[in-house]
Write a protein that holds these residues in place. Structure first.
Motif, PDB file in Angstrom:
ATOM      1  N   VAL A 123       0.837  -1.204   0.000  1.00 56.22           N
ATOM      2  CA  VAL A 123       0.000   0.000   0.000  1.00 56.22           C
ATOM      3  C   VAL A 123       0.871   1.253   0.000  1.00 56.22           C
ATOM      4  CG1 VAL A 123      -1.713   1.311   1.309  1.00 56.22           C
ATOM      5  CG2 VAL A 123      -1.925  -1.170   1.113  1.00 56.22           C
ATOM      6  N   ALA A 124       1.938   1.251   0.803  1.00 58.42           N
ATOM      7  CA  ALA A 124       2.831   2.409   0.841  1.00 58.42           C
ATOM      8  C   ALA A 124       3.533   2.606  -0.495  1.00 58.42           C
ATOM      9  CB  ALA A 124       3.859   2.227   1.963  1.00 58.42           C
ATOM     10  N   PHE A 125       3.911   1.494  -1.134  1.00 52.54           N
ATOM     11  CA  PHE A 125       4.609   1.588  -2.416  1.00 52.54           C
ATOM     12  C   PHE A 125       3.702   2.144  -3.508  1.00 52.54           C
ATOM     13  CE2 PHE A 125       6.210  -0.575  -6.363  1.00 52.54           C
ATOM     14  CZ  PHE A 125       7.346   0.201  -6.493  1.00 52.54           C
ATOM     15  N   ALA A 126       2.389   2.014  -3.350  1.00 46.01           N
ATOM     16  CA  ALA A 126       1.464   2.550  -4.348  1.00 46.01           C
ATOM     17  C   ALA A 126       1.530   4.064  -4.430  1.00 46.01           C
ATOM     18  CB  ALA A 126       0.035   2.107  -4.022  1.00 46.01           C
ATOM     19  N   PHE A 127       2.065   4.711  -3.403  1.00 49.08           N
ATOM     20  CA  PHE A 127       2.126   6.168  -3.380  1.00 49.08           C
ATOM     21  C   PHE A 127       3.563   6.662  -3.452  1.00 49.08           C
ATOM     22  CE2 PHE A 127      -1.835   5.116  -1.110  1.00 49.08           C
ATOM     23  CZ  PHE A 127      -2.721   5.746  -1.950  1.00 49.08           C
ATOM     24  N   ARG A 128       4.420   5.927  -4.120  1.00 42.71           N
ATOM     25  CA  ARG A 128       5.771   6.441  -4.321  1.00 42.71           C
ATOM     26  C   ARG A 128       5.716   7.518  -5.402  1.00 42.71           C
ATOM     27  NH1 ARG A 128       4.819   5.155  -8.939  1.00 42.71           N
ATOM     28  NH2 ARG A 128       5.664   3.496 -10.211  1.00 42.71           N
ATOM     29  N   GLY A 129       6.716   8.351  -5.450  1.00 42.76           N
ATOM     30  CA  GLY A 129       6.742   9.444  -6.409  1.00 42.76           C
ATOM     31  C   GLY A 129       7.124  10.776  -5.807  1.00 42.76           C
ATOM     32  N   HIS A 130       7.212  10.847  -4.456  1.00 39.83           N
ATOM     33  CA  HIS A 130       7.581  12.111  -3.839  1.00 39.83           C
ATOM     34  C   HIS A 130       9.046  12.457  -4.076  1.00 39.83           C
ATOM     35  CE1 HIS A 130       3.681  11.984  -2.193  1.00 39.83           C
ATOM     36  NE2 HIS A 130       3.885  12.785  -1.168  1.00 39.83           N
ATOM     37  N   ASN A 131       9.849  11.481  -4.447  1.00 40.76           N
ATOM     38  CA  ASN A 131      11.230  11.790  -4.782  1.00 40.76           C
ATOM     39  C   ASN A 131      11.339  12.565  -6.086  1.00 40.76           C
ATOM     40  OD1 ASN A 131      10.358   9.341  -6.125  1.00 40.76           O
ATOM     41  ND2 ASN A 131      12.486   9.083  -6.812  1.00 40.76           N
ATOM     42  N   LEU A 132      10.232  12.723  -6.815  1.00 41.46           N
ATOM     43  CA  LEU A 132      10.236  13.456  -8.082  1.00 41.46           C
ATOM     44  C   LEU A 132       9.553  14.810  -7.984  1.00 41.46           C
ATOM     45  CD1 LEU A 132       9.202  10.460 -10.361  1.00 41.46           C
ATOM     46  CD2 LEU A 132      11.494  11.421 -10.133  1.00 41.46           C
ATOM     47  N   VAL A 133       8.963  15.153  -6.838  1.00 40.91           N
ATOM     48  CA  VAL A 133       8.175  16.382  -6.738  1.00 40.91           C
ATOM     49  C   VAL A 133       9.043  17.617  -6.943  1.00 40.91           C
ATOM     50  CG1 VAL A 133       6.807  17.796  -5.167  1.00 40.91           C
ATOM     51  CG2 VAL A 133       6.425  15.337  -5.282  1.00 40.91           C
ATOM     52  N   LEU A 134      10.132  17.715  -6.214  1.00 44.68           N
ATOM     53  CA  LEU A 134      11.009  18.882  -6.343  1.00 44.68           C
ATOM     54  C   LEU A 134      11.654  18.933  -7.716  1.00 44.68           C
ATOM     55  CD1 LEU A 134      12.711  18.748  -2.839  1.00 44.68           C
ATOM     56  CD2 LEU A 134      10.875  20.253  -3.570  1.00 44.68           C
ATOM     57  N   GLU A 135      11.978  17.780  -8.280  1.00 45.98           N
ATOM     58  CA  GLU A 135      12.568  17.740  -9.606  1.00 45.98           C
ATOM     59  C   GLU A 135      11.595  18.262 -10.663  1.00 45.98           C
ATOM     60  OE1 GLU A 135      12.927  15.634  -7.292  1.00 45.98           O
ATOM     61  OE2 GLU A 135      15.005  14.954  -7.156  1.00 45.98           O
ATOM     62  N   ILE A 136      10.327  17.878 -10.536  1.00 49.45           N
ATOM     63  CA  ILE A 136       9.321  18.370 -11.489  1.00 49.45           C
ATOM     64  C   ILE A 136       9.121  19.877 -11.309  1.00 49.45           C
ATOM     65  CG2 ILE A 136       6.881  18.231 -12.130  1.00 49.45           C
ATOM     66  CD1 ILE A 136       6.967  15.274 -11.269  1.00 49.45           C
ATOM     67  N   GLN A 137       9.085  20.338 -10.069  1.00 53.08           N
ATOM     68  CA  GLN A 137       8.883  21.766  -9.818  1.00 53.08           C
ATOM     69  C   GLN A 137      10.068  22.600 -10.279  1.00 53.08           C
ATOM     70  OE1 GLN A 137       7.539  22.438  -5.862  1.00 53.08           O
ATOM     71  NE2 GLN A 137       7.332  24.650  -6.075  1.00 53.08           N
TER      72      GLN A 137
END
Length: 522
Positions: free
Chosen positions: A303-317
Protein backbone atom coordinates in the motif's frame (compact mmCIF):
# COMPACT_ATOMS: atom_id res chain seq x y z
CA UNK A 1 18.13 104.07 3.05
CA UNK A 2 15.14 101.85 3.61
CA UNK A 3 12.96 101.18 0.63
CA UNK A 4 9.21 101.15 0.94
CA UNK A 5 6.99 98.45 -0.48
CA UNK A 6 6.16 100.56 -3.49
CA UNK A 7 9.84 101.08 -4.28
CA UNK A 8 10.78 97.34 -4.26
CA UNK A 9 11.36 95.61 -7.66
CA UNK A 10 8.44 93.72 -9.14
CA UNK A 11 10.30 90.41 -8.96
CA UNK A 12 10.59 90.64 -5.23
CA UNK A 13 6.80 90.96 -4.88
CA UNK A 14 6.15 87.55 -6.48
CA UNK A 15 5.92 84.76 -3.90
CA UNK A 16 7.18 81.35 -5.05
CA UNK A 17 4.98 78.56 -3.64
CA UNK A 18 6.56 75.47 -2.13
CA UNK A 19 6.96 72.67 -4.63
CA UNK A 20 4.81 69.68 -3.63
CA UNK A 21 6.45 66.25 -3.48
CA UNK A 22 5.38 64.34 -6.55
CA UNK A 23 5.30 60.54 -6.22
CA UNK A 24 7.33 58.55 -8.68
CA UNK A 25 5.11 56.99 -11.34
CA UNK A 26 4.90 53.27 -12.03
CA UNK A 27 7.97 51.73 -13.54
CA UNK A 28 7.74 49.60 -16.63
CA UNK A 29 10.06 46.66 -16.02
CA UNK A 30 11.92 44.84 -18.80
CA UNK A 31 9.45 41.95 -18.49
CA UNK A 32 6.55 44.27 -19.31
CA UNK A 33 5.04 44.12 -15.81
CA UNK A 34 4.30 47.36 -13.94
CA UNK A 35 5.93 47.58 -10.54
CA UNK A 36 4.31 50.47 -8.55
CA UNK A 37 6.22 52.11 -5.75
CA UNK A 38 5.00 51.51 -2.17
CA UNK A 39 2.26 53.95 -1.17
CA UNK A 40 2.55 53.80 2.61
CA UNK A 41 5.41 54.84 4.84
CA UNK A 42 5.46 51.50 6.61
CA UNK A 43 5.94 49.57 3.42
CA UNK A 44 8.50 52.03 2.03
CA UNK A 45 10.49 51.86 5.25
CA UNK A 46 10.95 48.12 4.93
CA UNK A 47 14.40 47.20 3.63
CA UNK A 48 14.65 45.37 0.34
CA UNK A 49 17.67 44.31 -1.73
CA UNK A 50 17.02 47.35 -3.98
CA UNK A 51 16.02 49.91 -1.35
CA UNK A 52 19.27 51.82 -1.84
CA UNK A 53 18.03 52.82 -5.31
CA UNK A 54 15.79 55.60 -3.94
CA UNK A 55 14.94 59.09 -5.25
CA UNK A 56 17.22 60.63 -2.60
CA UNK A 57 20.07 58.43 -3.76
CA UNK A 58 19.34 59.20 -7.40
CA UNK A 59 18.95 62.96 -7.03
CA UNK A 60 22.54 63.93 -7.91
CA UNK A 61 22.66 61.49 -10.81
CA UNK A 62 21.74 62.46 -14.34
CA UNK A 63 18.50 61.40 -15.95
CA UNK A 64 19.89 58.56 -18.20
CA UNK A 65 21.67 56.87 -15.30
CA UNK A 66 18.58 57.35 -13.13
CA UNK A 67 16.42 55.57 -15.67
CA UNK A 68 18.84 52.67 -15.87
CA UNK A 69 18.96 52.19 -12.10
CA UNK A 70 15.20 52.57 -11.65
CA UNK A 71 14.54 50.02 -14.38
CA UNK A 72 17.08 47.74 -12.74
CA UNK A 73 15.20 48.09 -9.47
CA UNK A 74 11.93 47.15 -11.13
CA UNK A 75 13.54 44.15 -12.78
CA UNK A 76 15.04 42.91 -9.53
CA UNK A 77 11.71 43.33 -7.76
CA UNK A 78 10.07 41.34 -10.55
CA UNK A 79 12.63 38.55 -10.25
CA UNK A 80 12.00 38.59 -6.53
CA UNK A 81 14.38 36.80 -4.24
CA UNK A 82 17.49 37.33 -6.40
CA UNK A 83 17.68 33.56 -6.85
CA UNK A 84 21.22 32.26 -7.10
CA UNK A 85 21.48 29.74 -9.90
CA UNK A 86 24.16 27.10 -10.03
CA UNK A 87 25.84 27.20 -13.46
CA UNK A 88 26.18 23.41 -13.34
CA UNK A 89 22.38 23.07 -13.38
CA UNK A 90 22.32 24.10 -17.03
CA UNK A 91 24.22 20.90 -17.87
CA UNK A 92 22.06 18.44 -15.93
CA UNK A 93 18.92 16.72 -17.25
CA UNK A 94 16.56 17.81 -14.48
CA UNK A 95 17.34 21.55 -14.57
CA UNK A 96 18.54 21.88 -18.15
CA UNK A 97 15.16 23.23 -19.26
CA UNK A 98 12.96 25.52 -17.15
CA UNK A 99 9.94 26.10 -19.39
CA UNK A 100 7.55 23.77 -17.55
CA UNK A 101 3.99 24.68 -16.54
CA UNK A 102 0.98 23.29 -14.68
CA UNK A 103 0.12 20.95 -17.56
CA UNK A 104 3.60 19.41 -17.50
CA UNK A 105 3.33 19.03 -13.72
CA UNK A 106 0.02 17.19 -14.07
CA UNK A 107 1.43 14.89 -16.78
CA UNK A 108 4.57 14.03 -14.80
CA UNK A 109 2.72 13.47 -11.51
CA UNK A 110 0.12 11.28 -13.18
CA UNK A 111 2.78 9.26 -14.95
CA UNK A 112 4.66 8.79 -11.68
CA UNK A 113 1.61 8.25 -9.47
CA UNK A 114 -0.48 5.86 -11.57
CA UNK A 115 1.18 2.73 -12.81
CA UNK A 116 1.85 -0.92 -12.24
CA UNK A 117 1.86 -0.47 -8.44
CA UNK A 118 -1.92 -0.03 -8.55
CA UNK A 119 -2.25 -3.49 -10.13
CA UNK A 120 -0.85 -5.21 -7.04
CA UNK A 121 -3.02 -3.37 -4.50
CA UNK A 122 -5.66 -6.18 -4.51
CA UNK A 123 -2.84 -8.49 -3.38
CA UNK A 124 -2.55 -6.36 -0.23
CA UNK A 125 -6.32 -6.53 0.27
CA UNK A 126 -6.11 -10.35 0.19
CA UNK A 127 -4.03 -10.21 3.39
CA UNK A 128 -5.75 -7.20 5.01
CA UNK A 129 -9.42 -7.81 4.23
CA UNK A 130 -12.08 -5.22 3.45
CA UNK A 131 -11.93 -3.01 6.54
CA UNK A 132 -8.20 -2.73 7.08
CA UNK A 133 -7.51 -2.60 3.35
CA UNK A 134 -9.79 0.39 2.68
CA UNK A 135 -8.74 2.13 5.90
CA UNK A 136 -5.01 1.80 5.23
CA UNK A 137 -5.43 2.92 1.61
CA UNK A 138 -7.42 6.01 2.63
CA UNK A 139 -5.00 7.03 5.38
CA UNK A 140 -2.01 6.56 3.08
CA UNK A 141 -3.64 8.67 0.37
CA UNK A 142 -4.42 11.60 2.70
CA UNK A 143 -1.02 11.38 4.40
CA UNK A 144 0.98 11.43 1.19
CA UNK A 145 -1.13 14.26 -0.26
CA UNK A 146 -0.27 16.40 2.76
CA UNK A 147 3.45 15.63 2.52
CA UNK A 148 3.28 16.43 -1.19
CA UNK A 149 1.95 19.89 -0.30
CA UNK A 150 4.81 20.28 2.19
CA UNK A 151 7.43 19.55 -0.45
CA UNK A 152 5.84 21.96 -2.92
CA UNK A 153 5.94 24.74 -0.31
CA UNK A 154 9.53 23.99 0.75
CA UNK A 155 10.89 24.22 -2.80
CA UNK A 156 11.53 27.95 -2.31
CA UNK A 157 11.22 28.19 1.46
CA UNK A 158 14.49 30.17 1.73
CA UNK A 159 14.58 33.43 -0.30
CA UNK A 160 17.18 33.31 -3.02
CA UNK A 161 17.42 29.51 -3.09
CA UNK A 162 15.59 26.85 -5.10
CA UNK A 163 15.91 23.28 -3.87
CA UNK A 164 15.83 21.52 -7.21
CA UNK A 165 16.31 18.00 -5.88
CA UNK A 166 15.12 16.00 -2.92
CA UNK A 167 18.68 15.51 -1.65
CA UNK A 168 19.32 19.28 -1.71
CA UNK A 169 16.28 19.93 0.47
CA UNK A 170 17.37 17.16 2.85
CA UNK A 171 20.82 18.76 3.13
CA UNK A 172 19.28 22.12 3.94
CA UNK A 173 17.16 20.55 6.69
CA UNK A 174 19.43 17.88 8.20
CA UNK A 175 22.86 19.22 7.31
CA UNK A 176 25.24 18.54 4.45
CA UNK A 177 26.48 15.08 5.45
CA UNK A 178 23.46 13.76 7.32
CA UNK A 179 21.12 14.91 4.56
CA UNK A 180 23.06 12.91 1.99
CA UNK A 181 23.09 9.81 4.18
CA UNK A 182 19.37 10.00 4.91
CA UNK A 183 18.03 10.93 1.47
CA UNK A 184 20.49 9.71 -1.16
CA UNK A 185 20.10 5.97 -0.55
CA UNK A 186 16.27 5.82 -0.48
CA UNK A 187 15.86 8.10 -3.50
CA UNK A 188 18.41 6.23 -5.62
CA UNK A 189 17.04 2.93 -4.35
CA UNK A 190 13.54 4.06 -5.25
CA UNK A 191 14.61 5.00 -8.77
CA UNK A 192 16.52 1.77 -9.34
CA UNK A 193 13.93 -0.39 -7.57
CA UNK A 194 11.03 1.11 -9.50
CA UNK A 195 12.94 0.71 -12.77
CA UNK A 196 13.56 -2.94 -11.88
CA UNK A 197 9.91 -3.54 -11.03
CA UNK A 198 8.88 -1.83 -14.28
CA UNK A 199 11.14 -4.19 -16.24
CA UNK A 200 9.55 -7.16 -14.50
CA UNK A 201 5.95 -6.14 -15.10
CA UNK A 202 6.70 -4.77 -18.57
CA UNK A 203 8.51 -7.90 -19.74
CA UNK A 204 5.88 -10.25 -18.35
CA UNK A 205 3.08 -8.18 -19.89
CA UNK A 206 4.80 -8.22 -23.28
CA UNK A 207 5.02 -11.99 -23.04
CA UNK A 208 1.30 -12.29 -22.23
CA UNK A 209 0.41 -9.84 -25.01
CA UNK A 210 2.40 -11.91 -27.50
CA UNK A 211 0.69 -15.11 -26.37
CA UNK A 212 -2.76 -13.54 -26.71
CA UNK A 213 -2.14 -12.06 -30.15
CA UNK A 214 -0.17 -14.93 -31.63
CA UNK A 215 -2.07 -17.76 -29.97
CA UNK A 216 -1.11 -21.39 -30.69
CA UNK A 217 0.74 -20.43 -33.88
CA UNK A 218 3.77 -19.21 -31.90
CA UNK A 219 3.87 -21.99 -29.31
CA UNK A 220 6.71 -23.88 -30.97
CA UNK A 221 9.69 -21.74 -29.97
CA UNK A 222 8.57 -18.76 -27.84
CA UNK A 223 10.87 -16.34 -26.05
CA UNK A 224 11.57 -17.02 -22.40
CA UNK A 225 10.57 -14.58 -19.68
CA UNK A 226 14.16 -13.35 -19.26
CA UNK A 227 14.38 -12.68 -23.00
CA UNK A 228 11.20 -10.61 -22.79
CA UNK A 229 12.80 -8.66 -19.93
CA UNK A 230 15.72 -7.96 -22.25
CA UNK A 231 13.42 -6.79 -25.06
CA UNK A 232 11.61 -4.41 -22.73
CA UNK A 233 14.90 -3.10 -21.30
CA UNK A 234 16.18 -2.37 -24.80
CA UNK A 235 13.08 -0.33 -25.59
CA UNK A 236 13.50 1.60 -22.34
CA UNK A 237 17.12 2.41 -23.16
CA UNK A 238 16.17 3.72 -26.60
CA UNK A 239 13.54 6.06 -25.14
CA UNK A 240 15.88 7.17 -22.35
CA UNK A 241 18.06 9.05 -24.85
CA UNK A 242 15.73 12.06 -24.57
CA UNK A 243 17.93 14.74 -22.96
CA UNK A 244 16.02 16.26 -20.03
CA UNK A 245 12.92 16.09 -17.86
CA UNK A 246 10.88 18.58 -19.88
CA UNK A 247 11.64 16.69 -23.10
CA UNK A 248 9.75 13.63 -21.82
CA UNK A 249 6.54 15.58 -21.13
CA UNK A 250 4.97 13.97 -24.18
CA UNK A 251 5.93 10.53 -22.91
CA UNK A 252 4.48 11.39 -19.51
CA UNK A 253 1.22 12.39 -21.17
CA UNK A 254 1.13 9.05 -23.02
CA UNK A 255 1.94 7.20 -19.81
CA UNK A 256 -0.78 9.05 -17.87
CA UNK A 257 -3.48 8.42 -20.48
CA UNK A 258 -2.58 4.76 -20.92
CA UNK A 259 -2.40 4.20 -17.14
CA UNK A 260 -5.84 5.70 -16.54
CA UNK A 261 -7.26 3.73 -19.46
CA UNK A 262 -5.91 0.31 -18.55
CA UNK A 263 -6.65 0.79 -14.84
CA UNK A 264 -10.28 1.42 -15.71
CA UNK A 265 -10.38 -1.41 -18.25
CA UNK A 266 -8.87 -3.96 -15.87
CA UNK A 267 -11.28 -3.43 -12.99
CA UNK A 268 -14.32 -3.04 -15.26
CA UNK A 269 -13.50 -6.26 -17.11
CA UNK A 270 -12.93 -8.09 -13.83
CA UNK A 271 -16.15 -6.89 -12.21
CA UNK A 272 -18.24 -7.64 -15.30
CA UNK A 273 -17.21 -11.32 -15.34
CA UNK A 274 -18.55 -14.07 -13.05
CA UNK A 275 -16.63 -14.49 -9.81
CA UNK A 276 -14.99 -17.79 -8.80
CA UNK A 277 -17.46 -20.21 -7.23
CA UNK A 278 -15.64 -20.66 -3.93
CA UNK A 279 -14.52 -17.05 -3.52
CA UNK A 280 -13.77 -15.86 0.01
CA UNK A 281 -12.98 -12.43 1.42
CA UNK A 282 -11.40 -13.61 4.64
CA UNK A 283 -7.79 -12.42 5.00
CA UNK A 284 -5.23 -15.04 4.09
CA UNK A 285 -3.60 -16.63 7.12
CA UNK A 286 -0.24 -18.32 7.50
CA UNK A 287 0.53 -21.52 9.46
CA UNK A 288 2.32 -19.54 12.17
CA UNK A 289 1.53 -16.30 13.96
CA UNK A 290 4.82 -14.73 12.93
CA UNK A 291 4.12 -15.61 9.29
CA UNK A 292 0.71 -13.91 9.46
CA UNK A 293 2.21 -10.78 11.05
CA UNK A 294 4.94 -10.53 8.43
CA UNK A 295 2.41 -11.05 5.63
CA UNK A 296 0.29 -8.16 6.95
CA UNK A 297 3.36 -5.94 7.19
CA UNK A 298 4.32 -6.81 3.62
CA UNK A 299 0.77 -5.99 2.49
CA UNK A 300 0.96 -2.58 4.18
CA UNK A 301 4.29 -2.07 2.42
CA UNK A 302 2.54 -2.70 -0.91
CA UNK A 303 0.00 0.00 0.00
CA UNK A 304 2.83 2.41 0.84
CA UNK A 305 4.61 1.59 -2.42
CA UNK A 306 1.46 2.55 -4.35
CA UNK A 307 2.13 6.17 -3.38
CA UNK A 308 5.77 6.44 -4.32
CA UNK A 309 6.74 9.44 -6.41
CA UNK A 310 7.58 12.11 -3.84
CA UNK A 311 11.23 11.79 -4.78
CA UNK A 312 10.24 13.46 -8.08
CA UNK A 313 8.17 16.38 -6.74
CA UNK A 314 11.01 18.88 -6.34
CA UNK A 315 12.57 17.74 -9.61
CA UNK A 316 9.32 18.37 -11.49
CA UNK A 317 8.88 21.77 -9.82
CA UNK A 318 12.44 22.77 -10.69
CA UNK A 319 11.59 22.61 -14.40
CA UNK A 320 9.27 25.64 -14.01
CA UNK A 321 10.26 29.32 -14.13
CA UNK A 322 9.81 31.16 -10.86
CA UNK A 323 9.62 34.88 -9.99
CA UNK A 324 8.53 36.82 -6.94
CA UNK A 325 5.13 37.57 -8.47
CA UNK A 326 4.74 34.19 -10.14
CA UNK A 327 6.35 31.55 -7.90
CA UNK A 328 6.68 28.00 -9.14
CA UNK A 329 4.65 26.48 -6.32
CA UNK A 330 1.38 27.90 -7.72
CA UNK A 331 1.32 25.99 -11.06
CA UNK A 332 2.97 22.99 -9.42
CA UNK A 333 0.25 22.62 -6.78
CA UNK A 334 -2.45 23.23 -9.40
CA UNK A 335 -1.10 20.41 -11.55
CA UNK A 336 -0.59 18.15 -8.54
CA UNK A 337 -4.21 18.56 -7.40
CA UNK A 338 -5.53 17.59 -10.82
CA UNK A 339 -3.19 14.61 -11.10
CA UNK A 340 -3.99 13.21 -7.65
CA UNK A 341 -7.70 13.52 -8.31
CA UNK A 342 -7.25 11.13 -11.23
CA UNK A 343 -4.91 8.96 -9.17
CA UNK A 344 -7.68 8.49 -6.60
CA UNK A 345 -10.10 7.59 -9.41
CA UNK A 346 -7.70 4.82 -10.45
CA UNK A 347 -6.34 3.23 -7.28
CA UNK A 348 -9.52 3.02 -5.21
CA UNK A 349 -11.71 1.33 -7.89
CA UNK A 350 -8.96 -1.08 -8.92
CA UNK A 351 -8.29 -2.07 -5.30
CA UNK A 352 -11.92 -2.50 -4.29
CA UNK A 353 -13.12 -3.90 -7.62
CA UNK A 354 -10.19 -6.29 -7.96
CA UNK A 355 -10.62 -7.72 -4.48
CA UNK A 356 -14.39 -8.02 -5.01
CA UNK A 357 -13.85 -9.95 -8.26
CA UNK A 358 -11.17 -12.39 -7.06
CA UNK A 359 -11.11 -12.26 -3.25
CA UNK A 360 -8.26 -14.19 -1.69
CA UNK A 361 -7.74 -16.06 -4.98
CA UNK A 362 -5.81 -13.02 -6.16
CA UNK A 363 -2.45 -14.17 -7.63
CA UNK A 364 0.73 -12.60 -6.31
CA UNK A 365 1.29 -11.01 -9.75
CA UNK A 366 -1.71 -8.73 -9.34
CA UNK A 367 -4.68 -7.86 -11.52
CA UNK A 368 -3.16 -8.68 -14.89
CA UNK A 369 -2.21 -12.19 -13.79
CA UNK A 370 -5.72 -12.70 -12.37
CA UNK A 371 -7.38 -11.44 -15.54
CA UNK A 372 -5.26 -13.76 -17.66
CA UNK A 373 -5.70 -16.74 -15.36
CA UNK A 374 -9.46 -16.56 -14.75
CA UNK A 375 -10.87 -14.89 -17.87
CA UNK A 376 -8.57 -15.70 -20.76
CA UNK A 377 -11.42 -17.51 -22.54
CA UNK A 378 -14.27 -15.22 -21.40
CA UNK A 379 -13.05 -11.82 -22.61
CA UNK A 380 -12.60 -11.05 -26.34
CA UNK A 381 -8.98 -11.54 -27.28
CA UNK A 382 -8.67 -8.12 -28.90
CA UNK A 383 -9.92 -6.32 -25.79
CA UNK A 384 -7.61 -8.27 -23.53
CA UNK A 385 -4.64 -7.63 -25.82
CA UNK A 386 -5.41 -3.89 -25.84
CA UNK A 387 -5.34 -3.74 -22.04
CA UNK A 388 -1.99 -5.55 -21.93
CA UNK A 389 -0.52 -3.29 -24.63
CA UNK A 390 -1.56 -0.18 -22.70
CA UNK A 391 0.27 -1.55 -19.66
CA UNK A 392 3.43 -1.91 -21.75
CA UNK A 393 3.19 1.71 -22.97
CA UNK A 394 2.63 2.95 -19.41
CA UNK A 395 5.63 1.03 -18.08
CA UNK A 396 7.85 2.38 -20.85
CA UNK A 397 6.83 5.94 -20.00
CA UNK A 398 7.15 5.50 -16.23
CA UNK A 399 10.64 4.07 -16.63
CA UNK A 400 11.82 7.38 -18.10
CA UNK A 401 10.64 9.68 -15.31
CA UNK A 402 11.76 7.37 -12.49
CA UNK A 403 15.18 6.93 -14.07
CA UNK A 404 15.76 10.66 -14.50
CA UNK A 405 17.07 11.25 -10.92
CA UNK A 406 19.60 8.45 -11.43
CA UNK A 407 20.68 9.95 -14.78
CA UNK A 408 21.00 13.33 -13.07
CA UNK A 409 23.20 11.88 -10.31
CA UNK A 410 25.51 10.20 -12.82
CA UNK A 411 25.91 13.36 -14.87
CA UNK A 412 26.33 15.55 -11.77
CA UNK A 413 29.28 13.42 -10.69
CA UNK A 414 30.82 13.63 -14.15
CA UNK A 415 30.38 17.39 -14.58
CA UNK A 416 31.69 18.20 -11.09
CA UNK A 417 34.89 16.31 -11.84
CA UNK A 418 35.46 17.47 -15.41
CA UNK A 419 33.86 20.93 -15.18
CA UNK A 420 32.19 20.46 -18.55
CA UNK A 421 28.85 19.08 -19.76
CA UNK A 422 28.42 15.46 -20.71
CA UNK A 423 28.83 14.63 -24.36
CA UNK A 424 26.17 12.66 -26.18
CA UNK A 425 28.21 9.47 -25.90
CA UNK A 426 28.86 9.86 -22.17
CA UNK A 427 25.19 10.59 -21.52
CA UNK A 428 24.12 7.59 -23.58
CA UNK A 429 26.64 5.38 -21.79
CA UNK A 430 25.25 6.31 -18.38
CA UNK A 431 21.71 5.47 -19.47
CA UNK A 432 22.65 2.18 -21.08
CA UNK A 433 24.54 1.23 -17.92
CA UNK A 434 21.58 2.06 -15.66
CA UNK A 435 19.14 0.15 -17.86
CA UNK A 436 21.13 -3.06 -17.87
CA UNK A 437 21.93 -2.87 -14.15
CA UNK A 438 18.18 -2.70 -13.51
CA UNK A 439 17.71 -5.64 -15.87
CA UNK A 440 20.20 -7.83 -14.01
CA UNK A 441 18.62 -6.95 -10.66
CA UNK A 442 15.23 -7.92 -12.05
CA UNK A 443 16.55 -11.26 -13.29
CA UNK A 444 18.08 -11.97 -9.88
CA UNK A 445 14.95 -10.94 -7.93
CA UNK A 446 11.85 -11.84 -9.96
CA UNK A 447 9.39 -11.50 -7.06
CA UNK A 448 7.17 -8.57 -7.98
CA UNK A 449 4.77 -8.46 -5.04
CA UNK A 450 7.53 -9.02 -2.48
CA UNK A 451 9.74 -6.47 -4.19
CA UNK A 452 6.89 -3.96 -4.04
CA UNK A 453 6.52 -4.51 -0.29
CA UNK A 454 10.25 -4.13 0.34
CA UNK A 455 10.43 -1.01 -1.84
CA UNK A 456 7.48 0.47 -0.01
CA UNK A 457 9.11 -0.15 3.36
CA UNK A 458 12.60 1.11 2.56
CA UNK A 459 11.45 4.21 0.70
CA UNK A 460 8.50 5.07 2.94
CA UNK A 461 10.41 7.86 4.79
CA UNK A 462 10.85 9.73 1.49
CA UNK A 463 7.07 10.05 1.17
CA UNK A 464 5.69 9.94 4.71
CA UNK A 465 8.44 10.88 7.21
CA UNK A 466 11.18 13.15 5.86
CA UNK A 467 8.84 15.93 4.60
CA UNK A 468 7.42 16.32 8.12
CA UNK A 469 10.90 16.57 9.65
CA UNK A 470 12.05 19.04 7.00
CA UNK A 471 9.01 21.24 7.59
CA UNK A 472 9.89 21.57 11.29
CA UNK A 473 13.61 22.14 10.69
CA UNK A 474 13.19 24.73 7.92
CA UNK A 475 9.96 26.52 8.85
CA UNK A 476 10.76 26.34 12.60
CA UNK A 477 7.26 26.45 14.14
CA UNK A 478 6.88 27.43 17.80
CA UNK A 479 8.44 24.79 19.98
CA UNK A 480 5.99 22.51 21.81
CA UNK A 481 3.08 23.92 19.82
CA UNK A 482 0.50 21.70 18.11
CA UNK A 483 2.21 22.25 14.76
CA UNK A 484 5.55 21.20 16.24
CA UNK A 485 4.16 18.06 17.95
CA UNK A 486 2.07 17.09 14.92
CA UNK A 487 4.92 17.07 12.42
CA UNK A 488 7.42 15.38 14.71
CA UNK A 489 4.90 12.71 15.65
CA UNK A 490 3.86 12.12 12.04
CA UNK A 491 7.49 11.83 10.98
CA UNK A 492 8.49 9.32 13.65
CA UNK A 493 5.37 7.29 12.95
CA UNK A 494 6.49 7.07 9.32
CA UNK A 495 9.94 5.88 10.39
CA UNK A 496 8.41 3.16 12.58
CA UNK A 497 6.20 1.99 9.72
CA UNK A 498 9.22 1.94 7.42
CA UNK A 499 11.12 -0.45 9.67
CA UNK A 500 8.12 -2.74 10.11
CA UNK A 501 7.22 -2.85 6.41
CA UNK A 502 10.83 -3.49 5.40
CA UNK A 503 10.98 -6.51 7.71
CA UNK A 504 7.75 -7.82 6.18
CA UNK A 505 9.06 -7.32 2.66
CA UNK A 506 12.33 -9.12 3.40
CA UNK A 507 10.46 -12.02 5.01
CA UNK A 508 8.15 -12.34 2.00
CA UNK A 509 11.09 -12.32 -0.44
CA UNK A 510 12.94 -14.97 1.56
CA UNK A 511 9.91 -17.26 1.77
CA UNK A 512 9.14 -16.95 -1.94
CA UNK A 513 12.78 -17.61 -2.78
CA UNK A 514 12.75 -20.77 -0.69
CA UNK A 515 9.56 -21.93 -2.38
CA UNK A 516 11.11 -21.48 -5.81
CA UNK A 517 14.23 -23.33 -4.69
CA UNK A 518 12.70 -26.34 -2.95
CA UNK A 519 9.31 -26.68 -4.61
CA UNK A 520 10.15 -25.98 -8.24
CA UNK A 521 8.85 -28.74 -10.55
CA UNK A 522 12.20 -28.81 -12.30
Amino acid sequence: RKRTMDERPETELISIPATPRVSTPEILTPSGQRSPRPATKSSSAAWTPTSFISPRFLSPIGTPMKRVLVNMKGYLEEVGHLTKLNPQDAWLPITESRNGNAHYAAFHNLNAGVGFQALVLPVAFAFLGWSWGILSLTIAYIWQLYTLWILVQLHEAVPGKRYNRYVELAQAAFGERLGVWLALFPTVYLSAGTATALILIGGETMKLFFQIVCGPLCASNPLTTVEWYLVFTSLCIVLSQLPNLNSIAGLSLIGAVTAITYSTMVWVLSVSQPRPATISYEPLSMPSLSGSVFSVLNALGIVAFAFRGHNLVLEIQSTMPSTFKHPAHVPMWRGAKVSYFFIALCIFPISIGGFWAYGNFMPSGGMLAALYEFHIHDIPRGLLATAFLLVVFSCLSSFQIYSMPAFDSFEAGYTSRTNKPCSIWVRSGFRVFFGFVSFFIGVALPFLSSLAGLLGGLTLPVTFAYPCFMWVLIKKPTKYSFNWYFHWGLGWLGVAFSLAFSIGGIWSMVTQGLKLKFFSPN
